[in-house]
Design a protein around this motif. Structure first.
Motif, PDB file in Angstrom:
ATOM      1  N   UNK A 173       2.162  -2.734 -12.171  1.00  0.00           N
ATOM      2  CA  UNK A 173       2.390  -3.830 -11.230  1.00  0.00           C
ATOM      3  C   UNK A 173       2.517  -3.265  -9.828  1.00  0.00           C
ATOM      4  N   UNK A 174       2.096  -4.053  -8.839  1.00  0.00           N
ATOM      5  CA  UNK A 174       2.120  -3.568  -7.459  1.00  0.00           C
ATOM      6  C   UNK A 174       3.533  -3.296  -6.990  1.00  0.00           C
ATOM      7  N   UNK A 175       4.442  -4.254  -7.260  1.00  0.00           N
ATOM      8  CA  UNK A 175       5.819  -4.060  -6.824  1.00  0.00           C
ATOM      9  C   UNK A 175       6.705  -5.009  -7.621  1.00  0.00           C
ATOM     10  N   UNK A 176       7.759  -4.515  -8.212  1.00  0.00           N
ATOM     11  CA  UNK A 176       8.600  -5.347  -9.057  1.00  0.00           C
ATOM     12  C   UNK A 176       9.958  -4.666  -9.211  1.00  0.00           C
ATOM     13  N   UNK A 177      10.731  -5.141 -10.147  1.00  0.00           N
ATOM     14  CA  UNK A 177      12.003  -4.485 -10.471  1.00  0.00           C
ATOM     15  C   UNK A 177      12.122  -4.359 -11.980  1.00  0.00           C
ATOM     16  N   UNK A 178      12.928  -3.382 -12.429  1.00  0.00           N
ATOM     17  CA  UNK A 178      13.109  -3.146 -13.863  1.00  0.00           C
ATOM     18  C   UNK A 178      14.224  -4.062 -14.370  1.00  0.00           C
ATOM     19  N   UNK A 179      13.891  -4.885 -15.334  1.00  0.00           N
ATOM     20  CA  UNK A 179      14.913  -5.757 -15.916  1.00  0.00           C
ATOM     21  C   UNK A 179      15.496  -5.158 -17.200  1.00  0.00           C
TER      22      UNK A 179
ATOM     23  N   UNK B 105       0.825  -1.212   0.000  1.00  0.00           N
ATOM     24  CA  UNK B 105       0.000   0.000   0.000  1.00  0.00           C
ATOM     25  C   UNK B 105       0.862   1.267   0.000  1.00  0.00           C
ATOM     26  N   UNK B 106       1.910   1.269   0.825  1.00  0.00           N
ATOM     27  CA  UNK B 106       2.778   2.454   0.868  1.00  0.00           C
ATOM     28  C   UNK B 106       3.437   2.697  -0.487  1.00  0.00           C
TER      29      UNK B 106
ATOM     30  N   UNK C   6       2.073 -14.964 -13.252  1.00  0.00           N
ATOM     31  CA  UNK C   6       0.816 -14.892 -12.509  1.00  0.00           C
ATOM     32  C   UNK C   6       0.631 -13.613 -11.729  1.00  0.00           C
ATOM     33  N   UNK C   7       1.673 -12.759 -11.676  1.00  0.00           N
ATOM     34  CA  UNK C   7       1.534 -11.476 -10.987  1.00  0.00           C
ATOM     35  C   UNK C   7       0.444 -10.641 -11.664  1.00  0.00           C
ATOM     36  N   UNK C   8      -0.409 -10.025 -10.869  1.00  0.00           N
ATOM     37  CA  UNK C   8      -1.539  -9.268 -11.418  1.00  0.00           C
ATOM     38  C   UNK C   8      -1.080  -7.977 -12.089  1.00  0.00           C
ATOM     39  N   UNK C   9      -1.745  -7.651 -13.203  1.00  0.00           N
ATOM     40  CA  UNK C   9      -1.469  -6.416 -13.941  1.00  0.00           C
ATOM     41  C   UNK C   9      -2.693  -5.520 -13.830  1.00  0.00           C
ATOM     42  N   UNK C  10      -2.484  -4.268 -13.410  1.00  0.00           N
ATOM     43  CA  UNK C  10      -3.593  -3.335 -13.204  1.00  0.00           C
ATOM     44  C   UNK C  10      -3.634  -2.283 -14.315  1.00  0.00           C
ATOM     45  N   UNK C  11      -4.831  -1.865 -14.624  1.00  0.00           N
ATOM     46  CA  UNK C  11      -4.979  -0.728 -15.547  1.00  0.00           C
ATOM     47  C   UNK C  11      -4.488   0.522 -14.825  1.00  0.00           C
ATOM     48  N   UNK C  12      -3.519   1.241 -15.378  1.00  0.00           N
ATOM     49  CA  UNK C  12      -2.973   2.417 -14.689  1.00  0.00           C
ATOM     50  C   UNK C  12      -3.904   3.620 -14.718  1.00  0.00           C
ATOM     51  N   UNK C  13      -4.952   3.556 -15.537  1.00  0.00           N
ATOM     52  CA  UNK C  13      -5.898   4.672 -15.633  1.00  0.00           C
ATOM     53  C   UNK C  13      -7.188   4.164 -16.274  1.00  0.00           C
ATOM     54  N   UNK C  14      -8.210   4.967 -16.174  1.00  0.00           N
ATOM     55  CA  UNK C  14      -9.453   4.637 -16.868  1.00  0.00           C
ATOM     56  C   UNK C  14      -9.180   4.573 -18.370  1.00  0.00           C
ATOM     57  N   UNK C  15      -9.866   3.648 -19.044  1.00  0.00           N
ATOM     58  CA  UNK C  15      -9.655   3.543 -20.477  1.00  0.00           C
ATOM     59  C   UNK C  15     -10.569   2.527 -21.113  1.00  0.00           C
ATOM     60  N   UNK C  16     -10.294   2.258 -22.406  1.00  0.00           N
ATOM     61  CA  UNK C  16     -11.077   1.296 -23.190  1.00  0.00           C
ATOM     62  C   UNK C  16     -10.109   0.303 -23.819  1.00  0.00           C
ATOM     63  N   UNK C  17     -10.467  -0.990 -23.793  1.00  0.00           N
ATOM     64  CA  UNK C  17      -9.634  -2.022 -24.400  1.00  0.00           C
ATOM     65  C   UNK C  17      -9.745  -1.900 -25.920  1.00  0.00           C
ATOM     66  N   UNK C  18      -8.632  -1.595 -26.578  1.00  0.00           N
ATOM     67  CA  UNK C  18      -8.656  -1.470 -28.039  1.00  0.00           C
ATOM     68  C   UNK C  18      -8.209  -2.759 -28.726  1.00  0.00           C
ATOM     69  N   UNK C  19      -7.460  -3.610 -28.009  1.00  0.00           N
ATOM     70  CA  UNK C  19      -7.074  -4.915 -28.563  1.00  0.00           C
ATOM     71  C   UNK C  19      -6.708  -5.850 -27.410  1.00  0.00           C
TER      72      UNK C  19
END
Length: 448
Positions: A287-293, A204-205, A321-334
């Protein structure tokens, strides 16, 4: 004149015997009054060396009549005395050993616990560390039992006039505020683990401060934070943690503060203590928490194609399996499979912004083109489909069709606290901010 001096001498000589007599009486008086004192001094002086061998010892027996008690010390009706006993399930516990430790001895209760379909959940779900409490009488008869089946379910067994009854329901939890502080030594999760702060609070932080702090690369040794969060208890036992109520994070010498506010409509958002929103129109990371590869660059040696190629996005390494979140409101184009992206999602957002998510293991069930999504909705899960050497999310950010670095592009702020809630928010914020200052001051003092 000579006669006068002779006369004075005669008077003085005449007074001297009387004076001597008074002094003599005074000396005798002092001597007599000092005798008890000398006796005490003498007694103290000889007490340690006094011989006790010649002291006579005698035993005296005397009968003393005791008064009669108006009420008995022990109740004649022991069956009316009930006892509560609390315990926790141990690793090697069975139903029999647990009931024995709780002093449950009546066969009727034990048979009910084994045979009743709802009560039998106790025997089949004995988990080490879970809380249990039982009320029994002096004969070991079970009157009531409560067991924590899960964080959200409690089994209650109670004896009634018609026999034992079992029911499962939500526990009545007590919510308290927990105040913690920690210092970054290596990572955010290492610091929260050391301070016994749950991972859910750390996540959360990271989300709350994600617009100001890049938790992938900005953290430094010596950074510190204080946090106030909800914790729910069942009979004194921690069941789960809730939301962060307030937090302060000092990163590279700069301090950021956040206060949670729940509007009368139930909407939860985080603001600065003055009421400025900490939410952005876009989350910094899906992503909630990860690292840049792999970062954003116009020239990178492609690990699969084995040649230099522009990398117009960022690769965020995370387990499959890590969950991916929409970073903003939007519409799925593909949504589907496309070339080296493998399983990929395209989202179209407001103000000419679009985003791309590649190499997914799978999509959220029901996701389809034309569907609207809200910020924070789960759209898919990390994988390694397409041209990928390991599980990660390939994330792209485009502004009017031009690729931009998702981790550096300026993100617009959301609206501040609504005017009609401003007074209530400031009162709420003032209280939490005072607690943060107190905790922060004590943390700095302990470091000094």
């Amino acid at each position: 004149m000579q006669q006068t001096e002779q006369s004075n001498k005669t008077i003085i000589l005449a007074q001297n015997p009387a004076l001597k007599e008074r002094k003599l009486r005074l000396r005798w008086l002092l001597a007599i009054s000092s005798l008890p004192l000398f006796g005490i001094i003498t007694a103290f002086g000889i007490a340690p060396q006094t011989s006790t061998q010649d002291i006579a010892i005698s035993t005296i027996v005397e009968e003393i009549e005791l008064p009669e008690l108006s009420t008995p010390l022990v109740s004649e009706n022991l069956e009316n005395q009930n006892y509560w006993q609390a315990d926790q399930v141990r690793r090697d516990d069975t139903l029999a050993s647990l009931m024995s430790r709780l002093n449950v001895q009546n066969a009727e209760a034990l048979d009910f616990l084994r045979r009743n379909p709802e009560a039998s959940a106790l025997a089949s779900q004995l988990r080490p560390g879970r809380a249990i409490q039982a009320q029994v009488n002096a004969n070991g008869e079970l009157l009531k039992l409560q067991y924590q089946l899960s964080p959200s379910a409690t089994l209650t067994i109670e004896r009634t006039d018609s026999g034992y009854q079992a029911k499962t329901g939500e526990p009545v939890l007590e919510t308290h505020s927990v105040l913690k502080t920690a210092e970054i030594r290596s990572s955010l999760f290492a610091a929260t683990d050391a301070a016994d702060i749950p991972d859910s609070i750390a996540i959360q932080m990271a989300e709350i401060f994600s617009s100001d702090i890049d938790f992938h690369s900005d953290l430094r040794k010596g950074d510190r934070f204080v946090v106030i969060y909800e914790a729910r208890y069942d009979n004194g036992n921690l069941v789960n943690t809730g939301q962060v109520l307030a937090a302060e994070f000092t990163n590279q010498g700069k301090t950021y503060k956040a206060v949670m506010y729940r509007s009368p409509e139930g909407k939860v958002a985080y603001y600065t203590p003055e009421g400025k929103s900490l939410h952005k129109s876009f989350l910094r990371s899906p992503l909630e928490f990860t690292r840049i590869s792999s970062g954003f660059t116009m020239g990178r040696f492609h690990p699969v194609l084995q040649k230099m190629r522009a990398h117009k996005g960022v690769d965020l390494a995370a387990p499959t399996g890590t969950r991916i979140k929409a970073p903003a409101d939007g519409v799925v184009s593909f949504v589907g499979v496309k070339g080296g992206y493998g399983n990929v999602i395209y989202l179209q957002h407001a103000s000419g912004v679009s985003t791309v998510y590649g190499h997914l293991s799978r999509f959220t069930p029901g996701l389809r083109s034309g569907m609207k999504v809200s910020q924070g909705d789960i759209i898919g899960f990390v994988g390694m489909t397409g041209m990928a050497t390991g599980p990660h999310l390939h994330y792209e950010f485009l502004l009017n069709g031009v690729h931009r670095d998702p981790l550096k592009v300026a993100l617009p702020a959301a609206l501040p606290i609504a005017p009609q809630y401003k007074a209530d928010f400031l009162a709420h914020s003032s209280n939490l901010s005072a607690q943060l200052r107190l905790l922060s001051a004590s943390a700095v003092a302990s470091l000094d």
